[in-house]
Design a protein around this motif. Structure first.
Motif, PDB file in Angstrom:
ATOM      1  N   PHE A  17       0.994  -1.168   0.163  1.00  0.00           N
ATOM      2  CA  PHE A  17      -0.010  -0.064   0.092  1.00  0.00           C
ATOM      3  C   PHE A  17       1.022   1.326   0.074  1.00  0.00           C
ATOM      4  O   PHE A  17       0.656   2.221  -0.743  1.00  0.00           O
ATOM      5  CB  PHE A  17      -0.880  -0.160   1.289  1.00  0.00           C
ATOM      6  CG  PHE A  17      -1.598   1.133   1.378  1.00  0.00           C
ATOM      7  CD1 PHE A  17      -2.915   1.342   0.626  1.00  0.00           C
ATOM      8  CD2 PHE A  17      -1.566   2.346   1.999  1.00  0.00           C
ATOM      9  CE1 PHE A  17      -3.565   2.336   0.698  1.00  0.00           C
ATOM     10  CE2 PHE A  17      -2.316   3.196   2.372  1.00  0.00           C
ATOM     11  CZ  PHE A  17      -3.234   3.481   1.602  1.00  0.00           C
ATOM     12  N   GLY A  18       1.730   1.145   0.977  1.00  0.00           N
ATOM     13  CA  GLY A  18       2.795   2.271   0.857  1.00  0.00           C
ATOM     14  C   GLY A  18       3.463   2.662  -0.313  1.00  0.00           C
ATOM     15  O   GLY A  18       3.596   3.872  -0.811  1.00  0.00           O
ATOM     16  N   ILE A  19       3.943   1.634  -1.219  1.00  0.00           N
ATOM     17  CA  ILE A  19       4.728   1.617  -2.306  1.00  0.00           C
ATOM     18  C   ILE A  19       3.796   2.473  -3.216  1.00  0.00           C
ATOM     19  O   ILE A  19       4.198   3.322  -4.032  1.00  0.00           O
ATOM     20  CB  ILE A  19       4.906   0.361  -2.671  1.00  0.00           C
ATOM     21  CG1 ILE A  19       6.101  -0.393  -1.781  1.00  0.00           C
ATOM     22  CG2 ILE A  19       5.601   0.272  -4.404  1.00  0.00           C
ATOM     23  CD1 ILE A  19       6.395  -1.901  -2.196  1.00  0.00           C
ATOM     24  N   THR A  20       2.497   2.024  -3.265  1.00  0.00           N
ATOM     25  CA  THR A  20       1.699   2.431  -4.328  1.00  0.00           C
ATOM     26  C   THR A  20       1.496   3.814  -3.895  1.00  0.00           C
ATOM     27  O   THR A  20       1.225   4.653  -4.839  1.00  0.00           O
ATOM     28  CB  THR A  20       0.302   1.759  -4.732  1.00  0.00           C
ATOM     29  OG1 THR A  20      -0.472   1.699  -3.338  1.00  0.00           O
ATOM     30  CG2 THR A  20       0.391   0.168  -4.882  1.00  0.00           C
TER      31      THR A  20
ATOM     32  N   PHE C 119       8.650   2.326   6.801  1.00  0.00           N
ATOM     33  CA  PHE C 119       9.207   3.324   5.606  1.00  0.00           C
ATOM     34  C   PHE C 119      10.440   2.980   4.842  1.00  0.00           C
ATOM     35  O   PHE C 119      10.163   3.120   3.613  1.00  0.00           O
ATOM     36  CB  PHE C 119       9.439   4.625   6.126  1.00  0.00           C
ATOM     37  CG  PHE C 119       9.450   5.822   5.174  1.00  0.00           C
ATOM     38  CD1 PHE C 119       8.550   5.836   4.039  1.00  0.00           C
ATOM     39  CD2 PHE C 119      10.464   6.862   5.317  1.00  0.00           C
ATOM     40  CE1 PHE C 119       8.580   6.840   3.083  1.00  0.00           C
ATOM     41  CE2 PHE C 119      10.546   7.686   4.230  1.00  0.00           C
ATOM     42  CZ  PHE C 119       9.516   7.948   3.298  1.00  0.00           C
ATOM     43  N   ILE C 120      11.190   2.506   5.537  1.00  0.00           N
ATOM     44  CA  ILE C 120      12.600   2.097   4.757  1.00  0.00           C
ATOM     45  C   ILE C 120      12.398   0.967   4.006  1.00  0.00           C
ATOM     46  O   ILE C 120      12.942   0.814   2.726  1.00  0.00           O
ATOM     47  CB  ILE C 120      13.954   1.835   5.790  1.00  0.00           C
ATOM     48  CG1 ILE C 120      14.121   3.065   6.666  1.00  0.00           C
ATOM     49  CG2 ILE C 120      14.726   1.230   5.283  1.00  0.00           C
ATOM     50  CD1 ILE C 120      15.181   2.899   7.556  1.00  0.00           C
ATOM     51  N   ASP C 121      11.667  -0.066   4.502  1.00  0.00           N
ATOM     52  CA  ASP C 121      11.235  -1.286   3.807  1.00  0.00           C
ATOM     53  C   ASP C 121      10.485  -0.885   2.466  1.00  0.00           C
ATOM     54  O   ASP C 121      10.789  -1.283   1.439  1.00  0.00           O
ATOM     55  CB  ASP C 121      10.306  -2.048   4.553  1.00  0.00           C
ATOM     56  CG  ASP C 121      11.102  -2.941   5.542  1.00  0.00           C
ATOM     57  OD1 ASP C 121      12.377  -3.027   5.451  1.00  0.00           O
ATOM     58  OD2 ASP C 121      10.480  -3.522   6.021  1.00  0.00           O
ATOM     59  N   ILE C 122       9.589   0.059   2.717  1.00  0.00           N
ATOM     60  CA  ILE C 122       8.819   0.595   1.344  1.00  0.00           C
ATOM     61  C   ILE C 122       9.792   1.257   0.329  1.00  0.00           C
ATOM     62  O   ILE C 122       9.874   0.863  -0.862  1.00  0.00           O
ATOM     63  CB  ILE C 122       7.779   1.644   1.793  1.00  0.00           C
ATOM     64  CG1 ILE C 122       6.730   0.918   2.399  1.00  0.00           C
ATOM     65  CG2 ILE C 122       7.200   2.248   0.426  1.00  0.00           C
ATOM     66  CD1 ILE C 122       5.727   1.727   3.154  1.00  0.00           C
ATOM     67  N   MET C 123      10.829   2.113   0.600  1.00  0.00           N
ATOM     68  CA  MET C 123      11.505   2.890  -0.073  1.00  0.00           C
ATOM     69  C   MET C 123      12.505   1.663  -0.677  1.00  0.00           C
ATOM     70  O   MET C 123      12.888   1.856  -1.946  1.00  0.00           O
ATOM     71  CB  MET C 123      12.524   3.929   0.501  1.00  0.00           C
ATOM     72  CG  MET C 123      11.739   5.022   1.164  1.00  0.00           C
ATOM     73  SD  MET C 123      10.999   5.976  -0.205  1.00  0.00           S
ATOM     74  CE  MET C 123      12.530   6.551  -1.006  1.00  0.00           C
ATOM     75  N   LEU C 124      12.942   0.740  -0.064  1.00  0.00           N
ATOM     76  CA  LEU C 124      13.687  -0.289  -0.632  1.00  0.00           C
ATOM     77  C   LEU C 124      13.168  -1.228  -1.483  1.00  0.00           C
ATOM     78  O   LEU C 124      13.897  -1.791  -2.182  1.00  0.00           O
ATOM     79  CB  LEU C 124      14.282  -1.119   0.401  1.00  0.00           C
ATOM     80  CG  LEU C 124      15.555  -0.462   1.205  1.00  0.00           C
ATOM     81  CD1 LEU C 124      15.840  -1.565   2.384  1.00  0.00           C
ATOM     82  CD2 LEU C 124      16.619  -0.425   0.493  1.00  0.00           C
ATOM     83  N   THR C 125      11.726  -1.215  -1.600  1.00  0.00           N
ATOM     84  CA  THR C 125      11.099  -2.136  -2.383  1.00  0.00           C
ATOM     85  C   THR C 125      10.765  -1.166  -3.644  1.00  0.00           C
ATOM     86  O   THR C 125      10.520  -1.847  -4.614  1.00  0.00           O
ATOM     87  CB  THR C 125       9.673  -2.470  -1.746  1.00  0.00           C
ATOM     88  OG1 THR C 125      10.211  -2.995  -0.481  1.00  0.00           O
ATOM     89  CG2 THR C 125       9.221  -3.785  -2.605  1.00  0.00           C
ATOM     90  N   ILE C 126      10.650  -0.018  -3.730  1.00  0.00           N
ATOM     91  CA  ILE C 126      10.286   0.877  -5.071  1.00  0.00           C
ATOM     92  C   ILE C 126      11.719   0.800  -5.627  1.00  0.00           C
ATOM     93  O   ILE C 126      12.518   1.078  -5.041  1.00  0.00           O
ATOM     94  CB  ILE C 126      10.020   2.067  -4.536  1.00  0.00           C
ATOM     95  CG1 ILE C 126       8.688   2.103  -3.743  1.00  0.00           C
ATOM     96  CG2 ILE C 126       9.695   3.006  -5.898  1.00  0.00           C
ATOM     97  CD1 ILE C 126       8.099   3.398  -3.410  1.00  0.00           C
TER      98      ILE C 126
END
Lengths: 331, 548, 284
Positions: A17-20, C119-126
């Motif tokens: 969700f955060g990514i999108t 948040f770091i996980d998200i940034m690492l996944t994009i």
């Protein structure tokens, strides 16, 4: 174990969700609109026509509304339609079920990356181990320097040099694309050889650049392990060094590498943009670049969410693999 | 943008063929003099390359040049341009224009068949017309058709349109944009049909296979109304990197591509290329220019604009950026076409004159920092241009350097197209831009210069306003009398040259290269590919056998 | 006394590592070239010369000329400046953001930590390259935009490093002692813990600079590089790519410059890491 996996899968949802959310906001808050690209700079298009297009794509609505609309579709696994003038479903662009498996973008990029990863590991693991066991020798220095040379060479430059040499000058290897013009008339063996020929240069260039990370990681992981007490004990028992290294140390030294592989998925997609562009390979990287340049938001978002999902899946698999391999952390 | 409406736009002029030699002959000479005479033969494949991939194969929906490249082979129009730029019949056998210029009656060819076997009739034209003017059709080309008052089918082979006012570009607008198979599309949403990617046309080629991201394979349409094309297959490969494309050409993976000026002059001047390839050169129907924002306080003053025009050496730009493969532009028309006025004020490179004009306007370097100033403000401005066009970027770099010499500091910003248009052009947030216009053989440029076209998103984005030009533009599009039109457009060019709202820079040449086994290529003012169906590879030279 | 002893050990170990010393020399030379660019370059790097287009290396132009007749040697020297600037500013931004998030997460733990880590996980996944691509394409590729975007998308590694250091350091005696004496959070974070965790951050910064230099050349290749006329090795190399068959000098010089620089930073970074790593000391 099962509980742990379930928990991890559950945790993937807010991350996705955060990514999108982040990607969507960045795309939509940036200046410019996709309708400009569609319209192109043509004196014959009227402002009204552009407005009509904006309405058609909901671009006149507030960004939050647009995001919710998109989200509502995506939970039903509906990726929407491309903004480009063909207006194909996004999923068809990424995974075209009308084409054979080998021609689908996601598969092409996935396959290329898996092969490359495989090649890297086959070279990087022994390289890392031997340079760890020969720490600070000439051998160690030469391997260190060579893997860094690989990392430091701009990939598109190396690609072009190899294309010139093997493709034009020697004529041994094809230059670009995934198969030859006469592919359809080849025998099965011929087809396989043709495909492999087309992969040699891209995989080589890609792997040469990626060698440094894994082999250095392997080296330091190995260095750390051989300093552990149980290795010292094994040595003290008088076991041959070969047995100590490959029986006892290697297994533990390999573990951290599993995590590294899981983490490297998004980086690979990034690298694919340049590689696929120079080698004319119709994969996800090329699609992503084209979509960014034409503001094809639904396609970009589709790619982001698929890559995000694959990354999380990669991490999860790496963790599970880690747990299976290392009894100490099996809670 | 440069090639939109390509197949109708193809234009004219001296074709200079020079494999290696720089003689400017108007005729086409094969590189080896003892040319064998060959019989035309069916067969073989032509492979060409493109950086971009087509998106839609229905001409009226297509916005990019790749789509038009392919759609142009699949669809034909009622009329087309002949090699001498006159309009000749294509699907229309003949036509009559009423004395007042308001009514055109087309008599269509009989017995033409769509590639699915159904006969082409006037209903298909009416259907195409109704589709293009439909609000729901996302097309960029409806403007010309909105001038039509009434369109009707008189009988199976007769189609008539009536205009509200005389409209000079009327006839030329009936190209391949409006011919659609009614039997396949009636009652369907055109944006959602399979026709977009699997079109049924009536042109010389039909689409056989489209592998996304890789290639489009076209096959000759044997019942093409002008006769079966000689070359059996046409393959359009997508190769995103130009350097890779050029390597493919050398390795035999391509038979035809457009060369960059550099490749044309330096990289293909070798024995291998002379033996295996034929090069062509002809002016493109477009011009590159630097446009000023006339609302800007400095650029309001025509003397400042003239000064900048004097400070730019067009010849230098053509020599360096185009390696001489182009000609200086002096107005919004291409040299050697009938609307082109050769006798307008030309700004020969003259930095002294430029400095003098600026000094008269109060711009002097008072603090000795090398940059002109006035009332404490430095003369500094930004040139914007779009990404992906190296020629424009280099042009901007040369202008920047030249203007620095007379004390004007220029910054360059290269922007992605959408940002460029939406944030800067539309909002008038620019000082100067470098852009190109592709132009049609019809000289009507109402949308670009008329003072009523300055609203947001319209094309007179520089805010040009001259009542005399307005009047001449109106006059030019309302009469069919060539002499009268010519007079109006000649005068417009004189005014534009004097007032310098744009600095007209150059008209580039197209420089395609084709493998020498292809014969029957007749270079003309409208390029080379207009007679593609008549190209052939003699039997002994054929490379790709047809699949069994 | 303790620090000076460590310093001695560090230098001794670093100097023993010959390839790290080579790396240091490369980086040092680069600094000198960038610093004295105006003195070293024989021509104005932006001077166009219509009569000397694409000339091979000669005494007059040791690295030849480019497609606008500009002196490649001078452009390479100024390119060193740009490369250095891009590397340093981008990594500087990343390091500051990384330290900020990493120290907060590591020091406070609990929910703060969890949110930041997510948040770091998200940034690492994009895919960061996608973010860089999109932002640069949309807001325009100026040198500052490029540095900032690279910085904003590459801080996660540093944050994780700093957090890990904090987790291990915050239970140590000297921190507990400072806490007991009533030192403020900020003082503890900056004065006591951060100083001690800087070494690995420094290593990652050195390696990050190498990455930024490569990234700039990749962006140039995609047409999203620094604006003209500013020379960068990336845009000279991209020009060289398009003219590779007739102007080898346009790709060989910048290609090797990038290669040497990135190699230099990497060897240097690895050398420092090895020299700092106490676990490797026993081996002596």
């Amino acid at each position: 174990m099962i509980n742990y996996i379930l928990k991890r899968i559950f945790e993937m949802i807010p991350t996705l969700f955060g990514i999108t959310l982040i990607s969507f906001m960045i795309l939509h808050l940036a200046p410019g609109k996709p309708t400009d690209v569609l319209a192109d700079f043509n004196p014959k298009i009227t402002p009204e026509a552009r407005e009509r297009l904006e309405k058609m794509y909901n671009l006149d609505k507030p960004i939050t509304v647009q995001y919710v609309l998109w989200l509502k579709k995506i939970v039903k696994l509906d990726f929407g339609e491309s903004f480009s003038s063909d207006r194909r479903p996004v999923i068809d662009k990424i995974w075209d079920s009308k084409q054979p498996l080998f021609e689908r973008r996601l598969f092409i990029t996935f396959m290329l990356n898996v092969i490359t990863m495989f090649v890297i590991l086959i070279i990087a693991i022994p390289l890392g181990i031997t340079s760890a066991t020969h720490q600070n020798t000439l051998y160690d220095r030469i391997t260190t320097t060579s893997v860094f040379i690989g990392f430091a060479t701009p990939s598109f430059w190396l690609a072009l040099l190899l294309m010139m040499f093997f493709g034009v000058y020697l004529g041994w290897l094809p230059i670009s694309g995934l198969k030859s013009m006469n592919y359809d008339s080849l025998s099965l063996t011929g087809k396989i050889i043709d495909r492999i020929n087309h992969l040699i240069l891209p995989v080589f260039v890609y792997a040469f650049g990626g060698l440094a990370g894994d082999s250095r990681y392997m080296r330091s992981s190995m260095l750390e392990v051989i300093r552990q007490d149980y290795i010292k004990v094994a040595r003290a028992k008088g076991l041959p060094e070969r047995v100590v290294i490959y029986r006892h140390a290697l297994r533990n030294a390999l573990l951290p590498l599993i995590t590294l592989i899981g983490l490297s998925v998004p980086g690979l997609i990034g690298g694919s943009v340049i590689m696929e562009s120079i080698f004319g390979i119709p994969g996800m990287g090329q699609l992503l670049f084209m979509s960014v340049m034409t503001r094809d938001y639904p396609v970009i978002m589709g790619i982001v969410i698929i890559v995000g999902f694959l990354t999380l899946l990669g991490n999860l698999l790496a963790d599970i693999g880690y747990m299976l391999a290392d009894p100490r952390i099996r809670h | 943008m440069m090639f939109a409406r390509k197949y109708l736009l193809y234009i004219f002029i001296i074709l200079i063929l020079l494999p290696g030699c720089k003689e400017k002959t108007g005729s086409y000479v094969q590189s080896n003099s003892k040319e064998q005479v060959y019989e035309p033969a069916y067969g073989d494949t032509l492979i060409t390359g493109s950086i971009g991939e087509p998106s839609v194969l229905i001409p009226m929906l297509a916005g990019d040049s790749a789509s038009h490249d392919i759609a142009g082979l699949i669809f034909n129009g009622l009329v087309k341009y002949d090699t001498d730029l006159s309009i000749i019949g294509d699907l229309a056998e003949s036509w009559e224009i009423s004395k007042d210029g308001l009514v055109i009656t087309f008599h269509l060819r009989k017995g033409v068949k769509w590639s699915d076997g159904v006969e082409f009739t006037a209903n298909d034209v009416l259907f195409g017309f109704n589709t293009i003017i439909d609000d729901k059709t996302p097309t960029a080309y409806k403007e010309d058709f909105l001038q039509v008052n009434k369109a009707e089918v008189l009988d199976k082979y007769t189609f008539r349109v009536t205009y509200k006012k005389p409209f000079a570009p009327a006839l030329s607008s009936w190209g391949n944009l409006v011919v659609l198979p009614e039997h396949l599309l009636k009652g369907k949403d055109i944006t959602k049909t399979t026709m977009i990617r699997e079109p049924i046309g009536l042109g010389p080629y039909k689409l056989k296979k489209w592998i996304p991201g890789q290639e489009l394979i076209l096959e000759s349409y044997r019942d093409y109304f002008e006769g079966r094309p000689y070359i059996d297959r046409y393959i359009y490969r997508i190769i995103p990197d130009p350097a890779t494309m050029f390597l493919e050409l050398q390795a035999g993976g391509l038979d035809m591509m457009g060369l960059t000026p550099l490749q044309y002059t330096k990289q293909t001047d070798t024995e291998i290329f002379r033996e295996n390839f034929q090069k062509f050169r002809y002016p493109v129907f477009s011009y590159t220019h630097m446009a000023f924002n006339l609302k800007h306080p400095w650029f309001k003053d025509k003397h400042i604009r003239q000064a900048i025009a004097y400070a730019i050496d067009k010849k230098e730009i053509i020599d360096v950026v185009l390696f001489g493969l182009g000609s200086p532009a002096t107005g919004p028309y291409v040299p050697n076409t009938w609307p082109y006025n050769p006798n307008v004020k030309k700004y020969e490179y003259n930095p002294e004159k430029a400095k003098q004009l600026l000094a008269e306007a109060g711009w002097k370097d008072t603090n000795g920092d090398g940059i002109l100033d006035k009332d404490g403000k430095k003369f500094e401005f930004t040139i914007l241009t779009n990404m992906g066009n190296n020629l424009r970027k280099n042009t901007a770099t040369i202008i920047q350097w030249r203007l620095a010499k007379i004390g004007i500091k220029v910054n360059i910003r290269v922007l992605e197209w959408s940002t460029f248009v939406n944030e800067f052009i539309d909002k008038r947030r620019f000082e100067a831009v470098i852009l190109g216009w592709s132009i049609s053989p019809d000289p009507d440029q109402y949308d670009i210069w008329h003072s009523s076209k300055t609203r947001e998103k319209e094309f007179n984005f520089i805010g040009y306003n001259n009542p005399e030009v307005d009047e001449l533009l109106e006059k030019g599009r309302r009469t069919f009398n060539i002499e009268e039109r010519k007079k109006a457009y000649f005068r417009i060019q004189e005014i534009l040259a004097e007032e310098v709202p744009y600095i007209f820079l150059y008209v580039p040449d197209a420089t395609p290269i084709v493998h020498s086994r292809f014969k029957g290529i007749k270079p003309s003012p409208i390029g080379i590919s207009y007679n593609l169906p008549k190209w052939y590879v003699p039997k002994p030279l054929q490379k790709h056998a047809m699949e069994p | 006394m303790k620090t000076s002893l460590l310093k001695d050990i560090f230098w001794k170990r670093f100097k023993k590592n010959k390839i790290a010393v080579i790396g240091a020399i490369i980086v040092f030379l680069l600094f000198i070239i960038a610093l004295f660019a105006p003195l070293l370059s024989p021509y104005n790097q932006n001077d166009i010369d219509r009569n000397h287009i694409l000339e091979p290396p000669s005494f007059k132009h040791p690295f030849g000329t480019d497609d606008l007749g500009r002196d490649v040697f001078s452009r390479m020297i100024y390119g060193a400046r740009t490369s250095l600037l891009v590397g340093f500013v981008a990594v500087g931004i990343a390091t500051i953001i990384g330290i900020f998030f990493g120290s907060i997460a590591g020091y406070y733990g609990g929910w703060t930590d969890r949110i930041i880590m997510r948040f770091i996980d998200i940034m690492l996944t994009i895919p960061t390259f996608f973010l860089i691509l999109a932002v640069i394409a949309f807001i325009g590729p100026s040198i500052w935009n490029i540095m900032i975007v690279i910085g904003l998308t590459s801080w996660m590694g540093v944050a994780r490093l700093v957090r890990a250091e904090f987790l291990s350091l915050k239970e140590r005696e000297f921190v507990l002692a400072a806490k007991a004496m009533g030192a403020s959070d900020r003082r503890i974070i900056f004065k006591h813990i951060l100083i001690n965790s800087l070494a690995p951050v420094f290593v990652s910064a050195v390696l990050g600079i190498a990455g930024a230099v490569l990234l700039e050349s990749g962006l140039s290749f995609l047409g999203l590089g620094v604006q003209p006329p500013t020379p960068t090795w990336g845009n000279i190399l991209t020009l060289g790519k398009d003219n590779i068959e007739i102007a080898w000098w346009l790709s060989v010089f910048p290609g090797f410059a990038i290669l040497l620089t990135v190699l230099g930073y990497n060897l240097l970074g690895e050398g420092i890491r090895d020299a700092l790593d106490p676990r490797l000391w026993e081996a002596e």
